[in-house]
Scaffold this motif. Structure first.
Motif, PDB file in Angstrom:
ATOM      1  N   ASN A  79       5.041 -24.671  18.774  1.00 43.42           N
ATOM      2  CA  ASN A  79       6.313 -24.250  18.190  1.00 43.42           C
ATOM      3  C   ASN A  79       6.944 -23.054  18.887  1.00 43.42           C
ATOM      4  O   ASN A  79       8.070 -22.696  18.556  1.00 43.42           O
ATOM      5  CB  ASN A  79       6.129 -23.946  16.698  1.00 43.42           C
ATOM      6  CG  ASN A  79       7.431 -23.953  15.933  1.00 43.42           C
ATOM      7  OD1 ASN A  79       8.440 -24.503  16.388  1.00 43.42           O
ATOM      8  ND2 ASN A  79       7.433 -23.335  14.769  1.00 43.42           N
ATOM      9  N   TYR A  80       6.261 -22.419  19.824  1.00 44.15           N
ATOM     10  CA  TYR A  80       6.838 -21.290  20.569  1.00 44.15           C
ATOM     11  C   TYR A  80       7.435 -21.812  21.871  1.00 44.15           C
ATOM     12  O   TYR A  80       6.713 -22.300  22.743  1.00 44.15           O
ATOM     13  CB  TYR A  80       5.783 -20.217  20.845  1.00 44.15           C
ATOM     14  CG  TYR A  80       5.529 -19.327  19.652  1.00 44.15           C
ATOM     15  CD1 TYR A  80       6.116 -18.068  19.558  1.00 44.15           C
ATOM     16  CD2 TYR A  80       4.710 -19.744  18.600  1.00 44.15           C
ATOM     17  CE1 TYR A  80       5.892 -17.249  18.454  1.00 44.15           C
ATOM     18  CE2 TYR A  80       4.479 -18.939  17.497  1.00 44.15           C
ATOM     19  CZ  TYR A  80       5.075 -17.694  17.431  1.00 44.15           C
ATOM     20  OH  TYR A  80       4.854 -16.892  16.347  1.00 44.15           O
ATOM     21  N   SER A  81       8.764 -21.723  22.018  1.00 45.58           N
ATOM     22  CA  SER A  81       9.456 -22.357  23.138  1.00 45.58           C
ATOM     23  C   SER A  81       8.985 -21.840  24.487  1.00 45.58           C
ATOM     24  O   SER A  81       8.808 -22.626  25.437  1.00 45.58           O
ATOM     25  CB  SER A  81      10.969 -22.168  23.003  1.00 45.58           C
ATOM     26  OG  SER A  81      11.311 -20.796  22.970  1.00 45.58           O
ATOM     27  N   ASP A  82       8.750 -20.528  24.604  1.00 43.78           N
ATOM     28  CA  ASP A  82       8.329 -20.003  25.900  1.00 43.78           C
ATOM     29  C   ASP A  82       6.964 -20.535  26.286  1.00 43.78           C
ATOM     30  O   ASP A  82       6.710 -20.860  27.452  1.00 43.78           O
ATOM     31  CB  ASP A  82       8.337 -18.469  25.893  1.00 43.78           C
ATOM     32  CG  ASP A  82       7.573 -17.859  24.733  1.00 43.78           C
ATOM     33  OD1 ASP A  82       7.182 -18.610  23.814  1.00 43.78           O
ATOM     34  OD2 ASP A  82       7.360 -16.633  24.751  1.00 43.78           O
ATOM     35  N   LEU A  85       7.352 -24.302  27.325  1.00 42.21           N
ATOM     36  CA  LEU A  85       7.955 -24.453  28.655  1.00 42.21           C
ATOM     37  C   LEU A  85       6.993 -24.025  29.755  1.00 42.21           C
ATOM     38  O   LEU A  85       6.934 -24.648  30.823  1.00 42.21           O
ATOM     39  CB  LEU A  85       9.255 -23.650  28.726  1.00 42.21           C
ATOM     40  CG  LEU A  85      10.378 -24.154  27.819  1.00 42.21           C
ATOM     41  CD1 LEU A  85      11.565 -23.189  27.831  1.00 42.21           C
ATOM     42  CD2 LEU A  85      10.836 -25.556  28.239  1.00 42.21           C
ATOM     43  N   GLU A  90       8.451 -30.508  27.551  1.00 45.21           N
ATOM     44  CA  GLU A  90       9.793 -30.418  27.010  1.00 45.21           C
ATOM     45  C   GLU A  90       9.728 -29.943  25.558  1.00 45.21           C
ATOM     46  O   GLU A  90       8.737 -30.179  24.858  1.00 45.21           O
ATOM     47  CB  GLU A  90      10.484 -31.779  27.082  1.00 45.21           C
ATOM     48  CG  GLU A  90      10.741 -32.267  28.510  1.00 45.21           C
ATOM     49  CD  GLU A  90      11.500 -33.577  28.517  1.00 45.21           C
ATOM     50  OE1 GLU A  90      11.788 -34.103  27.426  1.00 45.21           O
ATOM     51  OE2 GLU A  90      11.795 -34.067  29.619  1.00 45.21           O
ATOM     52  N   LEU A  91      10.796 -29.287  25.120  1.00 44.47           N
ATOM     53  CA  LEU A  91      10.835 -28.850  23.728  1.00 44.47           C
ATOM     54  C   LEU A  91      10.843 -30.064  22.806  1.00 44.47           C
ATOM     55  O   LEU A  91      11.561 -31.040  23.051  1.00 44.47           O
ATOM     56  CB  LEU A  91      12.069 -27.984  23.472  1.00 44.47           C
ATOM     57  CG  LEU A  91      12.155 -26.678  24.273  1.00 44.47           C
ATOM     58  CD1 LEU A  91      13.382 -25.898  23.858  1.00 44.47           C
ATOM     59  CD2 LEU A  91      10.909 -25.837  24.099  1.00 44.47           C
ATOM     60  N   THR A 213      11.408 -16.910  19.261  1.00 45.31           N
ATOM     61  CA  THR A 213      11.329 -18.022  20.211  1.00 45.31           C
ATOM     62  C   THR A 213      10.815 -19.308  19.568  1.00 45.31           C
ATOM     63  O   THR A 213      10.595 -20.299  20.257  1.00 45.31           O
ATOM     64  CB  THR A 213      10.444 -17.664  21.418  1.00 45.31           C
ATOM     65  OG1 THR A 213       9.070 -17.604  21.005  1.00 45.31           O
ATOM     66  CG2 THR A 213      10.849 -16.347  22.040  1.00 45.31           C
ATOM     67  N   VAL A 215      10.744 -22.823  18.030  1.00 43.35           N
ATOM     68  CA  VAL A 215      11.641 -23.981  18.091  1.00 43.35           C
ATOM     69  C   VAL A 215      12.109 -24.348  16.682  1.00 43.35           C
ATOM     70  O   VAL A 215      13.285 -24.615  16.456  1.00 43.35           O
ATOM     71  CB  VAL A 215      10.934 -25.187  18.746  1.00 43.35           C
ATOM     72  CG1 VAL A 215      11.860 -26.401  18.771  1.00 43.35           C
ATOM     73  CG2 VAL A 215      10.454 -24.839  20.149  1.00 43.35           C
TER      74      VAL A 215
END
Length: 283
Positions: A79-82, A85, A90-91, A213, A215
């Protein structure tokens, strides 16, 4: 407000953190407290009507898991976008969810026993405590239903987790998810604006992420979950962990007997847990 479940003189009670200690509230724990209609007013009435002798000194209280008996404990992974990535993924369009039992939860300073696993890992997380019933809720309704936030560590048995495609057995060991030390109400903390989630192992920082950050925010998670299962007061939702887990290190790193974990979210507090590699005999 900062609310705790404490033990004092052989009695367990929900309590409001005040100057010098804790003011007992008319409920056995925070989970029971938030099940009361207009529980915030109940807290205010108790605060307005108390006298100094009612306050339990900090050193006389044992801090417990604030919500020991939730009907549901639901967790979100990735769940943390950084972190997603940096892992080259992909998110996600939808949250990855799994469930725990209430038996997995334990106190903020409890010993974590994991002798059945050789790959015990850490996952520092922000946890959300539900304050009113949610069924097919909008994000706005879900946000309004958040009673507060607390700190969690989703201790995971990775070797058991990898035995099958389902994560369940690696996430459901009894007494392996410390929670606490207090629940902080949304007027004092805003995860969407960003709070840090930090984990240290034997004094070494291994995780640091920021909830801005995420998502899927807390409200998004509660809204999404409520479309397929009802959420009730006292239920707990874990929002995911940032990068820095042991499984992702090169080489992988896991907990050893005697290791000490500290899981912190500034504004809420710190979990302090020692790991034991013995086999649990608790029933």
């Amino acid at each position: 407000m900062k609310l705790a479940t404490i033990r004092h003189a052989g009695r367990t009670t929900a309590a409001l953190e005040v100057a010098g200690g804790y003011l007992p509230l008319p409920a056995r724990d925070v989970g029971e407290l938030v099940g009361h209609t207009d529980w915030q007013a109940l807290v205010r009435e108790t605060l307005n009507g108390h006298s100094a002798p009612d306050v339990i000194a900090r050193e006389e209280a044992t801090i417990l898991n604030p919500v020991p008996n939730p009907r549901k404990v639901i967790c979100c992974g990735l769940n943390y976008s950084d972190h997603i990535l940096e892992m080259g993924r992909e998110l996600p369009q939808y949250p990855t969810l799994f469930a725990k039992f209430a038996d997995t939860l334990t106190d903020p300073d409890a010993e974590i026993v994991g002798g059945h696993s050789e790959n015990v890992d850490w996952e520092a997380e922000l946890a959300v405590i539900v304050g009113s019933t949610l069924r097919d809720a909008t994000e706005e309704e879900a946000a309004a239903a958040i009673a507060g936030y607390t700190v969690a560590n989703d201790i995971s048995m990775r070797d058991w987790q990898r035995r099958t495609l389902q994560w369940f057995q690696g996430k459901a060991f009894d007494g392996t998810t410390p929670l606490g030390p207090v629940m902080v109400t949304p007027d004092e903390i805003d995860p969407e604006a960003g709070v840090e989630v930090i984990c240290t192992l034997n004094g070494e920082e291994v995780q640091r992420g920021n909830t801005k950050t995420l998502v899927f925010s807390s409200a998004k998670l509660l809204s999404y979950i409520s479309t397929f299962t009802v959420l009730r007061p006292g239920d707990v939702v874990l929002t995911g962990t940032p990068g820095g887990v042991g499984m992702g290190m090169v080489p992988p790193r896991f907990l050893k007997d005697g290791d000490e974990l500290h899981t912190e979210i500034p504004g809420i507090g710190t979990l302090s847990n020692k790991f034991s590699a013995r086999i649990s005999t608790t029933v």
